[in-house]
Structure formats: structure tokens, C-alpha cells
Design a protein around this motif. Structure first.
Motif, PDB file in Angstrom:
ATOM      1  N   UNK A  38      -6.242   5.456  -7.898  1.00  0.00           N
ATOM      2  CA  UNK A  38      -6.658   6.733  -8.455  1.00  0.00           C
ATOM      3  C   UNK A  38      -5.549   7.763  -8.319  1.00  0.00           C
ATOM      4  N   UNK A  39      -5.571   8.726  -9.198  1.00  0.00           N
ATOM      5  CA  UNK A  39      -4.693   9.887  -9.142  1.00  0.00           C
ATOM      6  C   UNK A  39      -5.554  11.115  -8.884  1.00  0.00           C
ATOM      7  N   UNK A  40      -5.209  11.880  -7.870  1.00  0.00           N
ATOM      8  CA  UNK A  40      -5.979  13.070  -7.505  1.00  0.00           C
ATOM      9  C   UNK A  40      -5.112  14.292  -7.763  1.00  0.00           C
ATOM     10  N   UNK A  41      -5.584  15.173  -8.636  1.00  0.00           N
ATOM     11  CA  UNK A  41      -4.816  16.366  -8.981  1.00  0.00           C
ATOM     12  C   UNK A  41      -5.314  17.564  -8.169  1.00  0.00           C
ATOM     13  N   UNK A  42      -4.402  18.181  -7.449  1.00  0.00           N
ATOM     14  CA  UNK A  42      -4.705  19.398  -6.691  1.00  0.00           C
ATOM     15  C   UNK A  42      -4.134  20.580  -7.487  1.00  0.00           C
ATOM     16  N   UNK A  46       0.838  -1.205   0.000  1.00  0.00           N
ATOM     17  CA  UNK A  46       0.000   0.000   0.000  1.00  0.00           C
ATOM     18  C   UNK A  46       0.876   1.259   0.000  1.00  0.00           C
ATOM     19  N   UNK A  47       0.569   2.184  -0.871  1.00  0.00           N
ATOM     20  CA  UNK A  47       1.311   3.452  -0.915  1.00  0.00           C
ATOM     21  C   UNK A  47       0.352   4.606  -1.141  1.00  0.00           C
ATOM     22  N   UNK A  48       0.766   5.758  -0.672  1.00  0.00           N
ATOM     23  CA  UNK A  48       0.023   7.007  -0.905  1.00  0.00           C
ATOM     24  C   UNK A  48       1.078   8.092  -1.070  1.00  0.00           C
ATOM     25  N   UNK A  49       1.418   8.394  -2.316  1.00  0.00           N
ATOM     26  CA  UNK A  49       2.511   9.311  -2.608  1.00  0.00           C
ATOM     27  C   UNK A  49       2.001  10.517  -3.394  1.00  0.00           C
ATOM     28  N   UNK A  50       2.901  11.457  -3.634  1.00  0.00           N
ATOM     29  CA  UNK A  50       2.542  12.591  -4.474  1.00  0.00           C
ATOM     30  C   UNK A  50       3.721  12.975  -5.355  1.00  0.00           C
ATOM     31  N   UNK A  51       3.417  13.617  -6.474  1.00  0.00           N
ATOM     32  CA  UNK A  51       4.442  14.172  -7.359  1.00  0.00           C
ATOM     33  C   UNK A  51       4.049  15.603  -7.713  1.00  0.00           C
ATOM     34  N   UNK A  52       5.037  16.409  -8.025  1.00  0.00           N
ATOM     35  CA  UNK A  52       4.788  17.772  -8.482  1.00  0.00           C
ATOM     36  C   UNK A  52       4.762  17.748 -10.009  1.00  0.00           C
ATOM     37  N   UNK A  53       3.675  18.194 -10.581  1.00  0.00           N
ATOM     38  CA  UNK A  53       3.527  18.207 -12.044  1.00  0.00           C
ATOM     39  C   UNK A  53       3.179  19.627 -12.466  1.00  0.00           C
ATOM     40  N   UNK A  54       4.195  20.320 -12.902  1.00  0.00           N
ATOM     41  CA  UNK A  54       3.984  21.723 -13.236  1.00  0.00           C
ATOM     42  C   UNK A  54       3.681  22.508 -11.977  1.00  0.00           C
ATOM     43  N   UNK A  55       2.523  23.171 -11.967  1.00  0.00           N
ATOM     44  CA  UNK A  55       2.104  23.935 -10.795  1.00  0.00           C
ATOM     45  C   UNK A  55       1.080  23.164  -9.961  1.00  0.00           C
ATOM     46  N   UNK A  56       0.896  21.910 -10.293  1.00  0.00           N
ATOM     47  CA  UNK A  56      -0.091  21.090  -9.596  1.00  0.00           C
ATOM     48  C   UNK A  56       0.581  19.995  -8.768  1.00  0.00           C
ATOM     49  N   UNK A  57      -0.172  19.493  -7.810  1.00  0.00           N
ATOM     50  CA  UNK A  57       0.258  18.343  -7.009  1.00  0.00           C
ATOM     51  C   UNK A  57      -0.641  17.165  -7.377  1.00  0.00           C
ATOM     52  N   UNK A  58      -0.012  16.042  -7.728  1.00  0.00           N
ATOM     53  CA  UNK A  58      -0.776  14.846  -8.084  1.00  0.00           C
ATOM     54  C   UNK A  58      -0.562  13.780  -7.011  1.00  0.00           C
ATOM     55  N   UNK A  59      -1.640  13.394  -6.368  1.00  0.00           N
ATOM     56  CA  UNK A  59      -1.590  12.351  -5.338  1.00  0.00           C
ATOM     57  C   UNK A  59      -1.829  11.002  -5.995  1.00  0.00           C
ATOM     58  N   UNK A  60      -0.911  10.071  -5.764  1.00  0.00           N
ATOM     59  CA  UNK A  60      -0.999   8.728  -6.337  1.00  0.00           C
ATOM     60  C   UNK A  60      -1.474   7.777  -5.248  1.00  0.00           C
ATOM     61  N   UNK A  61      -2.734   7.393  -5.318  1.00  0.00           N
ATOM     62  CA  UNK A  61      -3.355   6.558  -4.281  1.00  0.00           C
ATOM     63  C   UNK A  61      -3.315   5.099  -4.718  1.00  0.00           C
ATOM     64  N   UNK A  62      -2.487   4.305  -4.031  1.00  0.00           N
ATOM     65  CA  UNK A  62      -2.373   2.883  -4.342  1.00  0.00           C
ATOM     66  C   UNK A  62      -2.549   2.046  -3.075  1.00  0.00           C
ATOM     67  N   UNK A  63      -3.487   2.470  -2.240  1.00  0.00           N
ATOM     68  CA  UNK A  63      -3.770   1.734  -1.005  1.00  0.00           C
ATOM     69  C   UNK A  63      -4.628   0.513  -1.315  1.00  0.00           C
ATOM     70  N   UNK A  64      -4.326  -0.594  -0.673  1.00  0.00           N
ATOM     71  CA  UNK A  64      -5.091  -1.821  -0.879  1.00  0.00           C
ATOM     72  C   UNK A  64      -6.518  -1.638  -0.387  1.00  0.00           C
ATOM     73  N   UNK A  65      -7.418  -2.287  -1.084  1.00  0.00           N
ATOM     74  CA  UNK A  65      -8.858  -2.216  -0.813  1.00  0.00           C
ATOM     75  C   UNK A  65      -9.436  -0.844  -1.143  1.00  0.00           C
TER      76      UNK A  65
END
Length: 546
Positions: free
Chosen positions: A531-535, A508-527
């Protein structure tokens, strides 16, 4: 004696050995790691069916008391001692008693063999450091030594001898000549020098001794705790010699244990309501960074071991600015462990990692702020979550346990947490959930008005000690209490939630990356749905934490 970790030398024996070298008169000190000897013995006598794994299972289960019970037949010179009763008790605790019975049968001969070996070496004094599950094994060996050689002097010390516990032990076991209560270095040195000159024993603070009639005499307690800068570095040569010749050498990965401090700086102001670990001296004291660093360097070079655990109850906050930067500069591949307080910053977590502390025990205990206030922990639930997150980010492992069963807690304190557990599976889970016990020296023990009623010594001691309740209540560490707090369905749901956390954590992981001026949360938690959530920059985000 058993049941201390076979992977570590005894800090107590190491420090006492070093202290003896500071005595006015020279003394020859030998250390006996009887825990290693016991594992060797049970492995040989059981044709390999028993060994380090079975030993550790018992050593790690303090509240069951099995380690004490196993040696009761040796203490009472019986073939067996309350086997039926203890087996039934273990069954109630959900523990298979097969290995316990096997070890119980082996204990008597082990103690006899060890006592004969000790007597034949013609020592003047045989000392025992007793903590947690080591009392009965130590008493059993001491009694046998005294039977074989009545002139040998027997001395006890360690956590099991603190305060009234040491007085009661000395009173009820007449084969024990001396007991040192509280910190023992100073008393040990004074005892050796006093015996050497045949001087009066009544001037040694903190010890119990016997007069010519065999009566127990109790000296006044030590007035002040030991200055940590006066505590010598432990000597572990005997332990490593034992490992060299042991058949267990391939199974044991040795680890050094050192101490930088004693007491608890938080507990001096706000002692955690359930904690009794510091006994009679909670005053916090630490070694100078220079002294500890010198001791660490010397130990690592002398014993060629990079795994190091600190015995400290809590790390000195000053060390983040003094000791830790110097450790980081060493650029050694140290793999260290330490206990800390949970409200530290991400930068301090990173500093721990750079200094070589790969594993920490932060005393998290709960994720609910109200329950944490009942514990007087000085943190909120969000602080503990933040620490778990920061440790995951910085690559620091966390060992912790979820405690429950506190006075005034309610099902509501757990219902929301239990619902949120599936969202935390990417963080390090607790080892399990444990109902809090009533421990001697804790605020709950000293102040019954706080809500934990004392119903007397823990039930397990009735299968271990052949003593009346009036004596037991002054000898033991754990006590029975009416169950407080959550029970039934809520308690079971907490256990189930943590079990599921364990099952879902790996991968299970919950990470983020910086993409341009946005933050993208990479949700790979089991169960959870991947999904990728863009802030987006300038967007509105509402967060709610219960």
C-alpha cells in the motif's frame, strides 16, 4: 588456544608481544595461534568432515561449554572424560553431540603433539592468554608441557584469571607457576625483568607465584587501571605468517582487531544489571584520537587488511567529534565494527557510516521500556527502534540479541511487543532471543537482593572440572539461577515472533518519497498488504507507541 576466532589475531598476544619490546632487557617472543592449528588438525584427522564451520559453531556457543569439555580428557590424561554425561547435557540444550565427540577423541593427541613441539623449541616461559572457552585447552597444554619439561615456566593471564578466578586457578593447578590477575601488560613486563635479574617476585602487583615449597603466594591487586595511551599497538606478524603457510588460507578472511578504550563509561555510573564483562576494572579510559588513528593507519598499511574490529565495550562519545571525522577524511575502504550505546542521533549514525563503521553492536537487548529500566540501560524502547530505523536508512548493519528472563518483568512487558513484531520486519532483526544468565562481576551477581538467586556454578562445569563446588564457585564465570520473568507460552511466542521476523525481513521495505507538498509512504513489508499512504500537508496524524 581454541576457541578464539580464526579470522582474527589475538589482541592479547599482540599487545604482550609489543609490551615485551619495552622491557629493560631484550626478549624473543613467539606467538602461537593454536586455534588455527586446531582447525587444521581436526580437518586433516577427520578427512575434511570437521573444519572451520564446526569449530565456529562451538566457539560461538559459550554457555554450552562444549569447547572446554572437548579438552577435558587431555587435561586429566584420560582417553575420554564424562562423555555420556556431557552428551546427555548437550541433548537437553538441543545440540547434536556428534561433532563434539569426534573432537574430544582428537584432543589428546593434538595436545601431546603441540606440547612436544613447544618443548623442542627450548623456550624459557610459555604463556597462556585465557578468555571464555580457552581455560581447559590452555590448562591441558600447560600440564603436558610441564610433564615433558618440568623446568619450563608456565604463566597465565586473561579474562579467566581476573580477581578471585586467577587466585583459584593458581591454587588448584600446581603446574601453573604464575598468574596475572586483571590487565596484564604491566605485570608481564615486570615479571620478565624480575626473572631476568632473579629479583623478588613479591613486588609485582597483581600476580600469583610459588615459593620454594610450591605454595601459592598472592600479591596485592594492581591499584589503578592501565592508561590507554601507554598501551602499545599490537604486533600481529606471527599470525599472518601462520596464515601464509596454512591450508586454511583460502577459508580465512583475516580481520584486524584493535582497541581504542577499555572499561565502560556508562557502566561506571549505571552498570547494566546483567553484565560482568569488565571484571575488576570498569573505569573507562580511551586513547587519544591521534594515537588510535596512527595505530590504525600503521596496522592497515603493515598487514594490508581493511576489515577492522574494535575490542571496545563502548565507543567514546568524544570520538564522534574528534576521531570519526578524521577517519572519514581518510577515504579508505575500511569495513569496521564497534560497540556503541543505542541513544545516538541519526547524524551520529551517518558519521559512523562515513568513518567506515559498517557494522555496530549497540546493546539494544529489548524493545520494552520497563524491561530496559530493569537492565539499567538508560534508553527507552522507542530509542532502540529509532536506532534500528536510522541504521537501516544510513546503511549500517546492526548485530543484537533480545534478552529476557529478568526479575520483576511480566508477560505484559512482552505481549504488546510480540504483537508489534510483524510491523518491524523491514528493520534488522535480533540474532535470537536468549534467557539472561547470571555472570560473575555483574550487579545481579554482586547483589542477590536484586532478584537473581545464585544456585552455584553452572551445571556444565560439573562435566568439565574435577574440583569441589567450593573451588568451582571461585573459578567459573557463569552461575545457575532460578528462572525469572517470562516462561511457557509467552517465552515461546517471543521466539516464534523473532523467527518470523527473520523469515520476513529479506525483501521487506518501508520507505517514503516527497511528492509535491505531501509525503507518500511506500509499504512493502512481507505479510502486509502492499500500500501507499499519502500524508497531506496540514493533515492530522495520530501515532501511538506502546
Amino acid at each position: 588456544m581454541p576457541w578464539a576466532s580464526i579470522h582474527r589475531p589475538s589482541l592479547a598476544l599482540g599487545v604482550l608481544t609489543a609490551a615485551a619490546e619495552l622491557c629493560e632487557f631484550p626478549h624473543q617472543i613467539d606467538q602461537l595461534s593454536a586455534n588455527v592449528r586446531w582447525v587444521e588438525y581436526i580437518k586433516k584427522e577427520s578427512d575434511g568432515k570437521l573444519g572451520a564451520k564446526e569449530f565456529t559453531q562451538i566457539a560461538d556457543n559459550y554457555f554450552l561449554g562444549a569447547g572446554e569439555w572437548i579438552f577435558t580428557n587431555a587435561l586429566y590424561s584420560q582417553k575420554e572424560w564424562k562423555v555420556k554425561e556431557f552428551v546427555e547435557f548437550a541433548k537437553e540444550q538441543g545440540v547434536n553431540s556428534e561433532h563434539l565427540i569426534q573432537m574430544h577423541k582428537l584432543a589428546l593427541n593434538f595436545i601431546t603433539d603441540l606440547a612436544n613441539e613447544i618443548v623442542n623449541k627450548d623456550y624459557d616461559i610459555i604463556g597462556f592468554s585465557s578468555s571464555f572457552l580457552q581455560n581447559v585447552p590452555s590448562l591441558a597444554l600447560a600440564k603436558k608441557v610441564k610433564e615433558l619439561a618440568p623446568d619450563k615456566l608456565i604463566a597465565f593471564g586473561g579474562a579467566n584469571c581476573d580477581g578471585v578466578q586467577g587466585v583459584t586457578l593458581h591454587k588448584n593447578f600446581p603446574f601453573v607457576d604464575f598468574v596475572a590477575r586483571g590487565e596484564g601488560e604491566r605485570a608481564f613486563m615486570e615479571l620478565l625483568d624480575t626473572l631476568e635479574t632473579n629479583s623478588p617476585l613479591n613486588k609485582i602487583a597483581g600476580i600469583c607465584w610459588r615459593n620454594s615449597l610450591g605454595e601459592s603466594i598472592v600479591n596485592e591487586d594492581t591499584a589503578a587501571p592501565v592508561n590507554m595511551n601507554n598501551v602499545p599497538a599490537p604486533i600481529y606478524l606471527d599470525y599472518f605468517k601462520i596464515l601464509e603457510s596454512s591450508g586454511l588460507s583460502r577459508e580465512i578472511e583475516p580481520e584486524l582487531i584493535l582497541e581504542a578504550s577499555r572499561g565502560c563509561w556508562w557502566g561506571q555510573k549505571h552498570q547494566c544489571t546483567f553484565c560482568g564483562l569488565n571484571g575488576s576494572f570498569i573505569d573507562y579510559r580511551s586513547k587519544s584520537p591521534e594515537k588510535f588513528l596512527s595505530e590504525l593507519e600503521s596496522a592497515v598499511k603493515r598487514y594490508r587488511v581493511l576489515d577492522v574490529s574494535l575490542a571496545d565495550n563502548i565507543l567514546d562519545m568524544k570520538y564522534y567529534k574528534t576521531l570519526l571525522p578524521k577517519l572519514a577524511e581518510l577515504d579508505w575502504d575500511l569495513r569496521m565494527f564497534v560497540e556503541i550505546k543505542a541513544n545516538i542521533t541519526r547524524e551520529q549514525v551517518a558519521m559512523l557510516r562515513k568513518a567506515g563503521f559498517l557494522t555496530i553492536q549497540p546493546g539494544i537487548e529489548s524493545l520494552n521500556s520497563r524491561v530496559l529500566r530493569i537492565m539499567d540501560k538508560g534508553v527507552k524502547g522507542i530509542h532502540n527502534i529509532r536506532l534500528l530505523r536510522d541504521c537501516k536508512s544510513e546503511g549500517v548493519a546492526v548485530t543484537w540479541n533480545y534478552l529476557y528472563g529478568f526479575p520483576e518483568e511480566s508477560p505484559k512487558d512482552y505481549s504488546m511487543i510480540i504483537k508489534q513484531l510483524p510491523s518491524l520486519v523491514h528493520l534488522i532483526p535480533p540474532m535470537g532471543a536468549t534467557r539472561v544468565a547470571l555472570e560473575r562481576f555483574s550487579p545481579f551477581f554482586n547483589k542477590p537482593e536484586m532478584g537473581m538467586d545464585n544456585l552455584g556454578p553452572s551445571k556444565v562445569y560439573s562435566y568439565i572440572y574435577n574440583l569441589p563446588d567450593e573451588e568451582l564457585k571461585d573459578l567459573v564465570y557463569v552461575f545457575e539461577s532460578s528462572e525469572c520473568g517470562i516462561k511457557g507460552t509467552v517465552e515461546q511466542n517471543l521466539h516464534n515472533g523473532i523467527r518470523q521476523w527473520h523469515n520476513s525481513h529479506k525483501g521487506s521495505t518501508l520507505n517514503y518519497i516527497i511528492k509535491g507538498q505531501n509525503v507518500v509512504i511506500l509499504d512493502r513489508r512481507k505479510n502486509w498488504k502492499n500500500r501507499n499512504i499519502t500524508l497531506k500537508k496540514g493533515g492530522k496524524l495520530k501515532l501511538i507507541w506502546h
